[in-house]
Design a protein around this motif. Structure first.
Motif: not given
Length: 539
Positions: A107-108, A147-150, A376-380
């Motif tokens: 996440y950093y 939990i977004s996939a966008t 996958a997690l932190f550009s959504t």
């Protein structure tokens, strides 16, 4: 062929103590120095906060930093292998620390990508007049807790660039990659940030902000929460207790002066925090002056809101704002980048040692794994809420627990405190005594245990930021649970690397008896001044 028949691997080292010190400063000086310390100090007594801050630095920050240095330098490995060399079951703690580093890096990198985007935005002040709406709406496109996939392209593209740069640096190794970046980057960061501070203190109203930052509230010193805040800030800002400094010190030369280097790193980190406080609050004073409001009425004094909402609003109002913005967000990007490569170096080194991978192979495996999860997690659209939750649990639960486990295990279970003390004294000019073991083995577990208890109690009873419990269970407790599980499973995997069987401690000190925990022991002077062998042992 078994691992015992393989040729020993030559371990890369920093080319000089200066290279090691700059790299360690680069690890310690990160985003939290700029956006966390000023607000924490302001909210906990202003100028009076510097007293518990200094006490925390001397009684906790520096002693635990020395412990990390001693473990890495004596046992010549990243955290899992270093702890294994002390006692095989202790390997699990090393993997727990490396697991936390992996999570934090994932996440950093996203925050570094935000900083890189805003560096570009600063040239045309793209955030406009409503900086809050731009950050959460137009840029991050924040949605409901889910939990977004966008994918948000404006975040994903700079995030890919960040991971490519990290991969290149880690693949190049300690000297050609990490050291070179820090030797260039850290002086540049200090010069750029100093220029920013000089500009900030010349702005109209800057003295209002400086008064708010430095005016002491002596009554705050009687509040236990203020002291906890001081210890927390020191603890989190020095990059201690989660494998980074263990790895960095393992690459230091055999006869390097470890404690003196540690003192330089610790005081350089604290100096930068105070410098950041001056720059941030001088700037906030200007903004308050322009809006004819008090400092306390500004929208955000810490964290991402300070950096990506409040500061852009200030930059838009000040003369030469585009230049000021470029320096600020360029400094933020550089500070974050030097920190993330220190985090990933420890992870890559651990994987390489465990599985017998080379430098480039381990860098590729680790960085690609992190990059996929990061994208996958932190550009959504759920990135901001997920990032804030993971950060809260990783730092305030995971790392604090790691530090408690490390100090108790090393000092009380394995009884390695005297041996590590002797090691530091054998290679360093600044000697540590029984007081160091007392601080690490007694004081640290007490204050860290209280910090952990209070934080866990609050998270369980009050939740966090009014987020739904399923969200906290997934990105908070769930992440910590996965790190614990991964640490156990990785410990059970057989070693395939070449390093583990050939280790011989250096200097070849005798184990100190437990009586040396007390001052005045008849053999203390012998241990404090052991003879250094003329040659190093074979690796």
């Amino acid at each position: 062929m078994t691992s015992t028949s393989r040729a020993p691997r030559q371990r890369e080292t920093w080319t000089s103590s200066t290279g090691f010190i700059l790299a360690a400063i680069g690890s310690a000086v990160g985003l939290g120095n700029i956006w966390r310390f000023p607000g924490v100090a302001y909210e906990n007594g202003g100028g009076a906060f510097l007293i518990p801050y200094l006490v925390a630095l001397l009684t906790a920050g520096i002693p635990i930093l020395f412990l990390d240095y001693a473990i890495g330098h004596r046992y010549r490995a990243a955290a899992p292998l270093a702890y294994r060399r002390m006692a095989r079951p202790a390997e699990t703690l090393g993997w727990f620390q490396i697991g936390l580093s992996f999570v934090i890096a994932v996440y950093y990198a996203a925050v570094i990508a935000w900083s890189l985007s805003y560096f570009v935005f600063s040239f045309d002040l793209r955030w406009g007049d409503d900086t809050g709406t731009f950050f959460t709406g137009e840029y991050l496109k924040v949605g409901d807790p889910e939990i977004s996939a966008t994918i948000v392209p404006g975040v994903a593209i700079p995030l890919v660039l960040v991971w490519l740069a990290v991969l290149v640096v880690i693949a190049l190794g300690v000297t050609a990659g990490v050291q070179r970046v820090n030797v260039i980057g850290i002086p540049l960061l200090f010069v750029a940030f100093l220029a920013l501070v000089v500009r900030a203190v010349t702005l109209p109203g800057s003295t209002t902000g400086l008064d708010a930052f430095f005016t002491p509230n002596w009554g705050a010193l009687t509040d236990p929460a203020v002291w906890i805040a001081a210890y927390s800030q020191i603890f989190f800002s020095l990059s201690i207790a989660f494998g980074i400094m263990v790895t960095y010190s393992s690459y230091q030369r055999r006869k390097a002066n470890m404690t003196s280097s540690g003192l330089i790193v610790a005081f350089a980190n604290s100096s930068f925090e105070i410098l950041a406080g001056i720059g941030v609050f001088a700037t906030l004073g200007f903004m308050a002056n322009q809006a004819s409001i008090g400092i306390e009425e500004l929208p955000g004094l810490t964290g991402p809101i300070l950096s990506f909402v409040t500061f852009p609003a200030v930059i838009s109002q000040m003369p030469g704002g585009t230049f000021f913005g470029a320096i600020f967000f360029g400094s933020l990007t550089l500070a974050g980048f030097t920190s993330i490569i220190s985090i990933l170096l420890g992870v890559a080194a651990s994987v390489g040692e465990k599985f017998g991978l080379g430098q480039k192979g381990s860098a590729l495996v680790v960085c690609l794994s992190c990059a996929v999860l990061s994208l996958a997690l932190f550009s959504t659209t759920s990135a901001l809420l997920a990032l804030d939750t993971v950060d809260q649990w990783a730092n305030n639960v995971g790392i604090v627990f790691s530090a408690i486990a490390m100090t108790v295990l090393v000092v009380w279970v394995l009884r390695k405190g005297p041996t590590l003390k002797a090691h530091l004294n054998a290679v360093s000019t600044f000697k540590v005594g029984w007081w160091w073991i007392l601080l690490v083995g007694a004081l640290a577990p007490i204050y860290l245990g209280y910090m952990l208890y209070e934080r866990v109690r609050t998270l369980i009873t009050e939740g966090y930021e009014e987020l739904p419990q399923w969200f906290l269970n997934t990105f908070g407790w769930g992440v910590i649970g996965l790190v614990v599980l991964a640490a156990i499973l990785l410990t059970l995997v057989p070693w395939r690397g070449r390093d583990e069987p050939e280790f011989v401690p250096w200097p070849p000190l005798q184990e100190e008896p437990a009586s040396l925990l007390q001052p005045g022991s008849s053999t203390t002077s012998d241990i404090l001044r052991p003879r250094l062998p003329e040659q190093e042992e074979p690796r």
